[in-house]
Design a protein around this motif. Structure first.
Motif, PDB file in Angstrom:
ATOM      1  N   TYR A 160      18.780   7.127  26.377  1.00 39.77           N
ATOM      2  CA  TYR A 160      19.197   8.196  26.952  1.00 39.77           C
ATOM      3  C   TYR A 160      19.403   9.434  26.337  1.00 39.77           C
ATOM      4  O   TYR A 160      19.733  10.528  26.697  1.00 39.77           O
ATOM      5  CB  TYR A 160      19.817   8.014  28.076  1.00 39.77           C
ATOM      6  CG  TYR A 160      19.656   6.972  29.030  1.00 39.77           C
ATOM      7  CD1 TYR A 160      18.601   7.244  29.967  1.00 39.77           C
ATOM      8  CD2 TYR A 160      20.140   5.912  29.009  1.00 39.77           C
ATOM      9  CE1 TYR A 160      18.576   6.333  31.205  1.00 39.77           C
ATOM     10  CE2 TYR A 160      19.816   4.815  29.910  1.00 39.77           C
ATOM     11  CZ  TYR A 160      18.918   5.058  30.921  1.00 39.77           C
ATOM     12  OH  TYR A 160      18.559   4.006  31.860  1.00 39.77           O
ATOM     13  N   THR A 161      19.355   9.420  24.898  1.00 37.30           N
ATOM     14  CA  THR A 161      20.169  10.135  23.970  1.00 37.30           C
ATOM     15  C   THR A 161      21.515  10.869  24.304  1.00 37.30           C
ATOM     16  O   THR A 161      22.156  10.485  25.362  1.00 37.30           O
ATOM     17  CB  THR A 161      19.282  11.545  24.038  1.00 37.30           C
ATOM     18  OG1 THR A 161      19.545  12.197  25.139  1.00 37.30           O
ATOM     19  CG2 THR A 161      17.902  11.388  23.656  1.00 37.30           C
ATOM     20  N   TYR A 162      22.157  11.313  23.256  1.00 29.16           N
ATOM     21  CA  TYR A 162      23.334  11.730  23.553  1.00 29.16           C
ATOM     22  C   TYR A 162      23.889  13.040  24.215  1.00 29.16           C
ATOM     23  O   TYR A 162      24.787  13.467  24.308  1.00 29.16           O
ATOM     24  CB  TYR A 162      24.122  11.470  22.046  1.00 29.16           C
ATOM     25  CG  TYR A 162      24.491  10.328  21.801  1.00 29.16           C
ATOM     26  CD1 TYR A 162      25.683   9.545  22.044  1.00 29.16           C
ATOM     27  CD2 TYR A 162      23.619   9.622  21.024  1.00 29.16           C
ATOM     28  CE1 TYR A 162      25.893   8.052  21.240  1.00 29.16           C
ATOM     29  CE2 TYR A 162      23.616   8.243  20.356  1.00 29.16           C
ATOM     30  CZ  TYR A 162      24.905   7.437  20.536  1.00 29.16           C
ATOM     31  OH  TYR A 162      24.959   6.204  20.192  1.00 29.16           O
ATOM     32  N   THR A 163      22.822  13.653  24.721  1.00 28.39           N
ATOM     33  CA  THR A 163      22.758  14.962  25.181  1.00 28.39           C
ATOM     34  C   THR A 163      23.654  14.764  26.856  1.00 28.39           C
ATOM     35  O   THR A 163      23.278  13.806  27.380  1.00 28.39           O
ATOM     36  CB  THR A 163      21.267  15.444  25.683  1.00 28.39           C
ATOM     37  OG1 THR A 163      20.584  15.288  24.505  1.00 28.39           O
ATOM     38  CG2 THR A 163      21.404  16.822  25.853  1.00 28.39           C
ATOM     39  N   ILE A 164      24.405  15.609  26.853  1.00 32.05           N
ATOM     40  CA  ILE A 164      25.250  15.438  28.103  1.00 32.05           C
ATOM     41  C   ILE A 164      24.246  15.914  29.432  1.00 32.05           C
ATOM     42  O   ILE A 164      23.485  16.827  29.270  1.00 32.05           O
ATOM     43  CB  ILE A 164      26.311  16.390  28.145  1.00 32.05           C
ATOM     44  CG1 ILE A 164      27.465  15.786  27.101  1.00 32.05           C
ATOM     45  CG2 ILE A 164      27.241  16.315  29.616  1.00 32.05           C
ATOM     46  CD1 ILE A 164      28.543  16.865  26.725  1.00 32.05           C
ATOM     47  N   LYS A 165      24.293  15.026  30.498  1.00 33.06           N
ATOM     48  CA  LYS A 165      23.451  15.212  31.586  1.00 33.06           C
ATOM     49  C   LYS A 165      24.574  15.249  32.853  1.00 33.06           C
ATOM     50  O   LYS A 165      25.557  14.806  32.667  1.00 33.06           O
ATOM     51  CB  LYS A 165      22.792  13.939  31.804  1.00 33.06           C
ATOM     52  CG  LYS A 165      21.630  13.703  30.747  1.00 33.06           C
ATOM     53  CD  LYS A 165      21.049  12.342  31.258  1.00 33.06           C
ATOM     54  CE  LYS A 165      19.629  12.327  30.090  1.00 33.06           C
ATOM     55  NZ  LYS A 165      19.977  12.008  28.691  1.00 33.06           N
ATOM     56  N   SER A 166      23.963  16.154  33.813  1.00 32.66           N
ATOM     57  CA  SER A 166      24.827  16.319  34.750  1.00 32.66           C
ATOM     58  C   SER A 166      24.107  15.042  35.760  1.00 32.66           C
ATOM     59  O   SER A 166      23.226  14.576  35.829  1.00 32.66           O
ATOM     60  CB  SER A 166      24.558  17.834  35.694  1.00 32.66           C
ATOM     61  OG  SER A 166      23.331  17.564  36.214  1.00 32.66           O
ATOM     62  N   PHE A 167      25.309  14.861  36.662  1.00 37.42           N
ATOM     63  CA  PHE A 167      25.001  13.700  37.558  1.00 37.42           C
ATOM     64  C   PHE A 167      25.329  14.083  39.110  1.00 37.42           C
ATOM     65  O   PHE A 167      26.490  14.705  39.261  1.00 37.42           O
ATOM     66  CB  PHE A 167      25.945  12.378  37.162  1.00 37.42           C
ATOM     67  CG  PHE A 167      25.781  11.174  38.009  1.00 37.42           C
ATOM     68  CD1 PHE A 167      24.503  10.321  37.545  1.00 37.42           C
ATOM     69  CD2 PHE A 167      26.187  10.856  39.232  1.00 37.42           C
ATOM     70  CE1 PHE A 167      24.267   9.045  38.299  1.00 37.42           C
ATOM     71  CE2 PHE A 167      26.072   9.766  39.816  1.00 37.42           C
ATOM     72  CZ  PHE A 167      24.876   8.860  39.418  1.00 37.42           C
ATOM     73  N   VAL A 205      32.134  14.406  37.678  1.00 36.97           N
ATOM     74  CA  VAL A 205      33.224  15.157  37.184  1.00 36.97           C
ATOM     75  C   VAL A 205      33.160  15.224  35.754  1.00 36.97           C
ATOM     76  O   VAL A 205      33.435  16.362  35.247  1.00 36.97           O
ATOM     77  CB  VAL A 205      34.600  14.448  37.572  1.00 36.97           C
ATOM     78  CG1 VAL A 205      35.776  15.441  37.033  1.00 36.97           C
ATOM     79  CG2 VAL A 205      34.654  14.398  39.204  1.00 36.97           C
ATOM     80  N   VAL A 206      33.004  14.313  35.124  1.00 34.79           N
ATOM     81  CA  VAL A 206      33.049  14.258  33.428  1.00 34.79           C
ATOM     82  C   VAL A 206      31.802  14.508  32.910  1.00 34.79           C
ATOM     83  O   VAL A 206      31.587  14.695  31.635  1.00 34.79           O
ATOM     84  CB  VAL A 206      33.793  13.285  32.780  1.00 34.79           C
ATOM     85  CG1 VAL A 206      35.098  12.907  33.482  1.00 34.79           C
ATOM     86  CG2 VAL A 206      32.909  11.730  33.151  1.00 34.79           C
ATOM     87  N   TYR A 207      30.643  14.532  33.697  1.00 36.38           N
ATOM     88  CA  TYR A 207      29.274  14.501  33.220  1.00 36.38           C
ATOM     89  C   TYR A 207      28.910  13.475  32.574  1.00 36.38           C
ATOM     90  O   TYR A 207      29.731  12.501  31.944  1.00 36.38           O
ATOM     91  CB  TYR A 207      28.920  15.658  32.289  1.00 36.38           C
ATOM     92  CG  TYR A 207      29.045  17.043  33.228  1.00 36.38           C
ATOM     93  CD1 TYR A 207      28.113  17.440  33.865  1.00 36.38           C
ATOM     94  CD2 TYR A 207      30.252  17.729  32.864  1.00 36.38           C
ATOM     95  CE1 TYR A 207      28.323  18.562  34.623  1.00 36.38           C
ATOM     96  CE2 TYR A 207      30.360  18.908  33.640  1.00 36.38           C
ATOM     97  CZ  TYR A 207      29.524  19.291  34.479  1.00 36.38           C
ATOM     98  OH  TYR A 207      29.656  20.418  35.162  1.00 36.38           O
ATOM     99  N   LEU A 208      27.343  13.049  32.648  1.00 33.06           N
ATOM    100  CA  LEU A 208      27.145  11.558  32.228  1.00 33.06           C
ATOM    101  C   LEU A 208      26.942  11.716  30.458  1.00 33.06           C
ATOM    102  O   LEU A 208      26.056  12.585  30.200  1.00 33.06           O
ATOM    103  CB  LEU A 208      25.903  11.541  32.811  1.00 33.06           C
ATOM    104  CG  LEU A 208      25.190  10.062  32.564  1.00 33.06           C
ATOM    105  CD1 LEU A 208      25.974   8.946  32.929  1.00 33.06           C
ATOM    106  CD2 LEU A 208      23.739   9.818  33.437  1.00 33.06           C
TER     107      LEU A 208
END
Lengths: 290, 237
Positions: A113-120, A208-211
């Motif tokens: 999924y790569t290390y890019t932060i995703k929103s959940f 809250v902390v993002y994926l």
């Protein structure tokens, strides 16, 4: 005053998540006397699965249930394939296996999924609950979900024959075998349940902390602190510890040490409990003659 | 009479140490069989080997099935209930939960409820302690609980490891009286290991004498009781 109330209530919401993950830790500790260091990464990976389901177009709650199912089966498989062979190994070997699982899940998530932060997404949208100045809908939803999970687990362990068999197997494997209980499967089932609870915690904390692959590192530390505070072998203690840690972390972060140092609270708690009261509030003190 | 349990050439031990070297005996259906012998003769080890709790080699037949390669839980499910040395209480469960654990492999809910009542009738003390944590029970009560838990399985064979160990004489009398009732009225066969040879020989139909991992003598309990040489040499009374 209002701000204080707000801090306490959102502490309770975070505490519910710590309580769930602490409960997962306690479940595995009770039957194996090991702390599953990979519990957080397993939860993180489950959350990525949920994200995949949601992105594939499934409604949130369908994705939620599917994630729980997959996590349950995966938990059982991990016990059967990875943990079973080291069942009788020295404690350090088992710890190494747990750490290996942690690294594997973390890297696997980064790779896929790569290390890019995703929103959940949160399922508790604006109008899900009546408006409330103190808590966001997601916080209220998190507390609600935590209580449903706790009540279901309590009922399962207290009132069903399978729950009784799992408790018996965790307490006294030799006697359980003599009662015809398949102890190995009870342990596997415990892993499945712990993975499922972890998945719920992951899905509740992700909005809250993002994926991202490291999202559970902090949460797991709080959960450790919670489980230790309540007594690592006591599920009720772990839940109470979760809520206490959640509120304490929020209040100290807001009024005393600032949000940047919040994680220190967990570490200080862990060290303090281990130094001054290793059995926690409700844990059993085991005296061994040597 | 047919043999319910047949043991032949049984070898077993712990780690590299061999304790049993070729044990052979049988338990008749409907009977009470006692295994006697001094400390370290291999009585407890024999029971553990029969139930698959330790590494073993030999032939063990139970109710028409070979059980010497099976896992403990499968042997138990065939109808062999073992009350282990040390009683094996689930100390954090309540007394009633302990009894229910004994019946977990059964599917007949009504039968289990009826058996629970039956156990409380045998051991009224357990009813009083029903909701109490089993770890807080006295030694005698825990022994009663262990026997009742084993009976909740509705076993064909009840295996008891030193039921009199560490108990007051009154309690021992009680327990032995109930074992006789269970054997006569419910047709449960019993295999009993005892240090108290006098007591065991009064209860048992058959007895086998163990010495350093071998059966040195076997036969009707009455005969062994009446043989003064054997009594003096092996049983010490």
């Amino acid at each position: 005053m209002e701000a204080l109330l707000h801090q306490i209530l959102s502490g309770l919401a975070a505490g519910g998540i710590y309580a769930s993950l602490a409960l997962a830790l306690v479940m595995i500790y009770q039957s194996t006397h090991h702390i599953n260091f990979a519990q957080g990464e397993m939860a993180m990976f489950s959350t990525y699965l949920a994200w995949t389901f949601i992105n594939a177009g499934f409604p949130y709650w369908i994705a939620f249930v599917a994630t729980l199912g997959v996590s349950f089966v995966a938990g059982i498989l991990i016990e059967r394939i990875v943990i079973r062979p080291v069942e009788r190994a020295p404690v350090l070997s088992v710890v190494i296996v747990f750490i290996a699982l942690l690294v594997i899940f973390n890297s696997l998530a980064g790779w896929i999924y790569t290390y890019t932060i995703k929103s959940f997404p949160s399922p508790f949208g604006g109008s899900f609950f009546p408006q409330n100045p103190y808590m966001s809908p997601h916080e209220m939803g998190t507390i609600g979900v935590t209580f449903v999970v706790l009540i279901l687990l309590y009922a399962f362990f207290r009132f069903t024959p399978l729950g009784l068999a799992m408790r018996a197997a965790a307490q006294n494997p030799v006697s359980s075998r003599l009662a015809g209980i398949r102890v190995g499967w009870m342990l596997a089932l415990g892993w499945g349940l712990a993975a499922t609870i972890g998945a719920i915690a992951g899905m509740m904390v992700a909005p809250v902390v993002y994926l991202d692959p490291n999202m559970m590192a902090g949460v797991l530390l709080y959960a450790f602190a919670a489980a230790l505070l309540g007594g690592i072998d006591n599920p009720f203690g772990a839940v109470l510890g979760g809520f206490i840690v959640g509120v304490a972390e929020n209040l100290l972060g807001a009024y005393v040490i600032g949000t940047e140092l919040k994680l220190t609270v967990a570490l200080v708690l862990i060290v303090a409990v281990l130094l001054f009261k290793p059995s926690g509030f409700f844990g059993r003190v085991i005296v061994t003659r040597v | 009479m047919t043999a319910l349990l047949e043991v032949a050439d049984l070898h077993a031990g712990y780690g590299p140490t061999n304790v049993l070297s070729g044990i052979a005996f049988s338990v008749e259906e409907g009977g009470i069989t006692a295994l006697l012998g001094a400390n370290g003769a291999g009585k407890t080890t024999t029971l553990r080997a029969v139930c698959g709790m330790i590494r073993r080699r030999g032939t063990v037949n139970f109710a028409g099935e070979r059980i010497d390669t099976r896992a403990t839980e499968d042997i138990v499910r065939l109808g062999l209930a073992h009350v282990p040395d040390g009683r094996g209480t689930f100390v954090q469960l309540t007394t009633e939960e302990n009894l229910r654990v004994g019946a977990l492999t059964r599917r007949d809910r009504k039968g289990v409820a009826a058996d629970l009542e039956r156990m409380y009738a045998y051991f009224p003390r357990l009813r009083e302690r029903g909701s109490q944590q089993a770890g807080t029970l006295s030694g005698g009560e825990q022994q009663m609980l262990a026997i009742a838990r084993a009976l909740m399985l509705r076993p064909k064979l009840l295996v008891l490891d030193e039921p009199s160990f560490g108990l007051a004489p009154m309690v021992v009398q009680d327990i032995f009286r109930i074992m006789r009732t269970v054997n006569r009225e419910e047709k449960v066969s019993i295999l009993l290991v005892e240090q108290n040879a006098k007591l065991a020989l009064e209860l048992a139909d058959q007895a086998h004498l163990l010495e350093t991992g071998r059966v040195v003598l076997g036969g009707p309990a009455g005969q062994i009781r009446d043989d003064e040489t054997v009594r003096r040499a092996y049983l010490g009374y």
